[in-house]
Design a protein around this motif. Sequence first.
Motif, PDB file in Angstrom:
ATOM      1  N   GLY A 164    -104.342  52.355  10.738  1.00  0.00           N
ATOM      2  CA  GLY A 164    -103.697  51.223  10.103  1.00  0.00           C
ATOM      3  C   GLY A 164    -104.720  50.214   9.611  1.00  0.00           C
ATOM      4  N   LEU A 165    -104.723  49.944   8.317  1.00  0.00           N
ATOM      5  CA  LEU A 165    -105.686  49.010   7.732  1.00  0.00           C
ATOM      6  C   LEU A 165    -105.146  47.589   7.639  1.00  0.00           C
ATOM      7  CD1 LEU A 165    -107.181  51.236   4.885  1.00  0.00           C
ATOM      8  CD2 LEU A 165    -108.041  50.883   7.214  1.00  0.00           C
ATOM      9  N   GLY A 166    -103.975  47.381   8.171  1.00  0.00           N
ATOM     10  CA  GLY A 166    -103.438  46.021   8.227  1.00  0.00           C
ATOM     11  C   GLY A 166    -102.620  45.642   7.014  1.00  0.00           C
ATOM     12  N   GLY A 167    -102.317  44.352   6.938  1.00  0.00           N
ATOM     13  CA  GLY A 167    -101.492  43.849   5.862  1.00  0.00           C
ATOM     14  C   GLY A 167    -100.706  42.618   6.277  1.00  0.00           C
ATOM     15  N   CYS A 198     -89.499  31.688  15.813  1.00  0.00           N
ATOM     16  CA  CYS A 198     -89.982  33.064  15.924  1.00  0.00           C
ATOM     17  C   CYS A 198     -89.473  33.862  14.734  1.00  0.00           C
ATOM     18  CB  CYS A 198     -89.495  33.699  17.227  1.00  0.00           C
ATOM     19  SG  CYS A 198     -89.912  35.443  17.406  1.00  0.00           S
ATOM     20  N   ARG A 199     -90.394  34.549  14.065  1.00  0.00           N
ATOM     21  CA  ARG A 199     -90.020  35.435  12.970  1.00  0.00           C
ATOM     22  C   ARG A 199     -90.659  36.804  13.194  1.00  0.00           C
ATOM     23  NH1 ARG A 199     -91.844  32.335   7.734  1.00  0.00           N
ATOM     24  NH2 ARG A 199     -93.683  32.064   9.042  1.00  0.00           N
ATOM     25  N   ILE A 200     -90.097  37.802  12.525  1.00  0.00           N
ATOM     26  CA  ILE A 200     -90.562  39.167  12.690  1.00  0.00           C
ATOM     27  C   ILE A 200     -91.142  39.663  11.366  1.00  0.00           C
ATOM     28  CG2 ILE A 200     -89.977  41.477  13.496  1.00  0.00           C
ATOM     29  CD1 ILE A 200     -89.384  39.180  15.511  1.00  0.00           C
ATOM     30  N   ALA A 201     -92.398  40.105  11.395  1.00  0.00           N
ATOM     31  CA  ALA A 201     -93.019  40.731  10.228  1.00  0.00           C
ATOM     32  C   ALA A 201     -92.836  42.233  10.360  1.00  0.00           C
ATOM     33  CB  ALA A 201     -94.497  40.381  10.154  1.00  0.00           C
ATOM     34  N   ALA A 202     -92.190  42.838   9.392  1.00  0.00           N
ATOM     35  CA  ALA A 202     -91.882  44.264   9.492  1.00  0.00           C
ATOM     36  C   ALA A 202     -92.129  44.964   8.160  1.00  0.00           C
ATOM     37  CB  ALA A 202     -90.447  44.471   9.929  1.00  0.00           C
ATOM     38  N   ALA A 203     -92.693  46.155   8.249  1.00  0.00           N
ATOM     39  CA  ALA A 203     -92.884  47.001   7.076  1.00  0.00           C
ATOM     40  C   ALA A 203     -91.680  47.919   6.915  1.00  0.00           C
ATOM     41  CB  ALA A 203     -94.168  47.815   7.234  1.00  0.00           C
ATOM     42  N   SER A 204     -91.706  48.730   5.890  1.00  0.00           N
ATOM     43  CA  SER A 204     -90.658  49.740   5.704  1.00  0.00           C
ATOM     44  C   SER A 204     -90.976  50.939   6.587  1.00  0.00           C
ATOM     45  CB  SER A 204     -90.605  50.184   4.238  1.00  0.00           C
ATOM     46  OG  SER A 204     -90.299  49.095   3.393  1.00  0.00           O
ATOM     47  N   VAL A 245     -95.303  41.161  14.955  1.00  0.00           N
ATOM     48  CA  VAL A 245     -95.554  42.180  13.931  1.00  0.00           C
ATOM     49  C   VAL A 245     -95.024  43.527  14.404  1.00  0.00           C
ATOM     50  CG1 VAL A 245     -97.299  43.343  12.535  1.00  0.00           C
ATOM     51  CG2 VAL A 245     -97.601  40.927  13.159  1.00  0.00           C
ATOM     52  N   GLN A 246     -94.196  44.148  13.562  1.00  0.00           N
ATOM     53  CA  GLN A 246     -93.571  45.433  13.885  1.00  0.00           C
ATOM     54  C   GLN A 246     -93.784  46.442  12.747  1.00  0.00           C
ATOM     55  OE1 GLN A 246     -90.951  46.168  16.833  1.00  0.00           O
ATOM     56  NE2 GLN A 246     -92.878  45.153  17.269  1.00  0.00           N
ATOM     57  N   PRO A 247     -93.882  47.738  13.063  1.00  0.00           N
ATOM     58  CA  PRO A 247     -93.937  48.737  11.989  1.00  0.00           C
ATOM     59  C   PRO A 247     -92.685  48.689  11.121  1.00  0.00           C
ATOM     60  CG  PRO A 247     -94.529  49.709  14.105  1.00  0.00           C
ATOM     61  CD  PRO A 247     -93.985  48.353  14.393  1.00  0.00           C
ATOM     62  N   TYR A 248     -91.525  48.596  11.770  1.00  0.00           N
ATOM     63  CA  TYR A 248     -90.238  48.339  11.129  1.00  0.00           C
ATOM     64  C   TYR A 248     -89.268  47.946  12.226  1.00  0.00           C
ATOM     65  CZ  TYR A 248     -87.822  52.699  12.548  1.00  0.00           C
ATOM     66  OH  TYR A 248     -87.205  53.713  13.259  1.00  0.00           O
ATOM     67  N   VAL A 249     -88.084  47.461  11.875  1.00  0.00           N
ATOM     68  CA  VAL A 249     -87.106  47.057  12.889  1.00  0.00           C
ATOM     69  C   VAL A 249     -85.974  48.074  12.922  1.00  0.00           C
ATOM     70  CG1 VAL A 249     -85.531  45.261  13.689  1.00  0.00           C
ATOM     71  CG2 VAL A 249     -87.674  44.619  12.556  1.00  0.00           C
ATOM     72  N   PRO A 250     -85.919  48.911  13.963  1.00  0.00           N
ATOM     73  CA  PRO A 250     -84.822  49.876  14.093  1.00  0.00           C
ATOM     74  C   PRO A 250     -83.568  49.208  14.650  1.00  0.00           C
ATOM     75  CG  PRO A 250     -86.341  50.117  15.921  1.00  0.00           C
ATOM     76  CD  PRO A 250     -86.923  49.063  15.027  1.00  0.00           C
ATOM     77  N   THR A 251     -82.455  49.875  14.515  1.00  0.00           N
ATOM     78  CA  THR A 251     -81.171  49.332  14.955  1.00  0.00           C
ATOM     79  C   THR A 251     -81.203  48.888  16.409  1.00  0.00           C
ATOM     80  OG1 THR A 251     -80.010  50.749  13.378  1.00  0.00           O
ATOM     81  CG2 THR A 251     -78.709  49.845  15.179  1.00  0.00           C
ATOM     82  N   TYR A 265     -93.626  43.092   4.736  1.00  0.00           N
ATOM     83  CA  TYR A 265     -95.011  43.205   4.267  1.00  0.00           C
ATOM     84  C   TYR A 265     -95.324  44.682   4.037  1.00  0.00           C
ATOM     85  CZ  TYR A 265     -96.810  44.921   8.782  1.00  0.00           C
ATOM     86  OH  TYR A 265     -97.068  45.673   9.897  1.00  0.00           O
ATOM     87  N   SER A 266     -96.354  44.929   3.277  1.00  0.00           N
ATOM     88  CA  SER A 266     -96.737  46.308   2.943  1.00  0.00           C
ATOM     89  C   SER A 266     -98.073  46.641   3.608  1.00  0.00           C
ATOM     90  CB  SER A 266     -96.869  46.475   1.423  1.00  0.00           C
ATOM     91  OG  SER A 266     -95.643  46.219   0.786  1.00  0.00           O
ATOM     92  N   PRO A 267     -98.046  47.442   4.664  1.00  0.00           N
ATOM     93  CA  PRO A 267     -99.287  47.794   5.348  1.00  0.00           C
ATOM     94  C   PRO A 267    -100.100  48.811   4.556  1.00  0.00           C
ATOM     95  CG  PRO A 267     -97.462  48.991   6.320  1.00  0.00           C
ATOM     96  CD  PRO A 267     -96.872  48.085   5.284  1.00  0.00           C
TER      97      PRO A 267
END
Length: 385
Positions: A83-86, A44-50, A18-24, A70-72
Amino acid sequence: MSINAGESLDYRKSILIVQPYVPTYRKAFFSQLIEQLAMRGIRCRIAAASPQPGQLERGDAVEADWIISYSPRQLRVMDKTIGLGGARRLWAQEDGVIVGHLGSSLDSCRAILDAKRNRLRVGLWGHIKSYVNDGNPLDLAIENWQLRNSDHVFAYTPGGRDHAISKGVDEWRVTTVMNATDTSSLVLARDLVSTQEVGSFMEAHNLKTGRTLGYIGGLDSSKRIDFLAATLDRLWLSDPDIRVVIGGRGSDAHLLDAARSRGQVAMLGYVSADEQALIARAASALVMPGRIGLVAVDALVLGIPILTTDWPYHAPEYEYLADSKSRFTSSDDVESYASLIRRFLSYEIDSQGSLGPGLWSFPTIDAMVENFQSGILRMLAPEED
């Protein structure tokens, strides 16, 4: 091996990070990690928000077929964001989940509580130790609880590892990741840059041999651009021949307007690997009075020391630099920092430890992937009776 979205493989285990977002700068790491784990039968997969508004200004968010969006949910209380999750629903069918080590993250706490009720394995990753701020007592207490109750800890650097162990985490449950970026293009640019290109670059920006410093990184509050601007004001009065070439952009760039208008600073904006290599060849050192983070890796690749202060909030990668060799440090005030710069450029400081391009060792993304993969295998390993 190349893994494509929807490809049918015989996966025996699956994990979610789980990541806040994936930067370059993280794309190559995750791509390689996913491929290496697939070869071992682990999906392996990455869950990332905007990216959030502050992150959005960087313009470095990436897309990939292995990212699950996903939308946190967040709650703002005075000057603090909780952070309330998501992402919880996304790890429901996983064998393992790796979440950030954050006392303010509800998802991180939920993952650990979920693991107590089912077969889920939980890893924490991040700084682990409070490097870039003092941390508030409640957050620190929650983070210590997270450390003691997770299955594995992925620490950026040895300092984070030692902190986890000091809080009661068994050594075998801690992996030192050695945080890095993909520096292959920077190594290539470093090795290919010519003396003629350096000469043309210096002429174009009115730079002087032995009187030039560089800066590579974002221009925001964490880098203390206001402190750098004040230092440049002081240097202008005592040694107006000193020049600084700035590679980077950010919300605090305007603080350097006065230095730019008097010709003391050359502003290049965002710089490519080729331009970073030119900066390193033109400059005697990099200036970084604010947070030293992954720029430490770039400096080691380029073989150029960093001039900094003993400000207490540097990031974990500060540990990669050796004092009086790849890092020279002053007291944390403008006059001391200006004095360090003047003495360094006047050869009053022994900088013989600065060996030059290609001669310093540095953390690599290949080693980081290998370290992280080893930690995941230990995290997912069956428990001994």
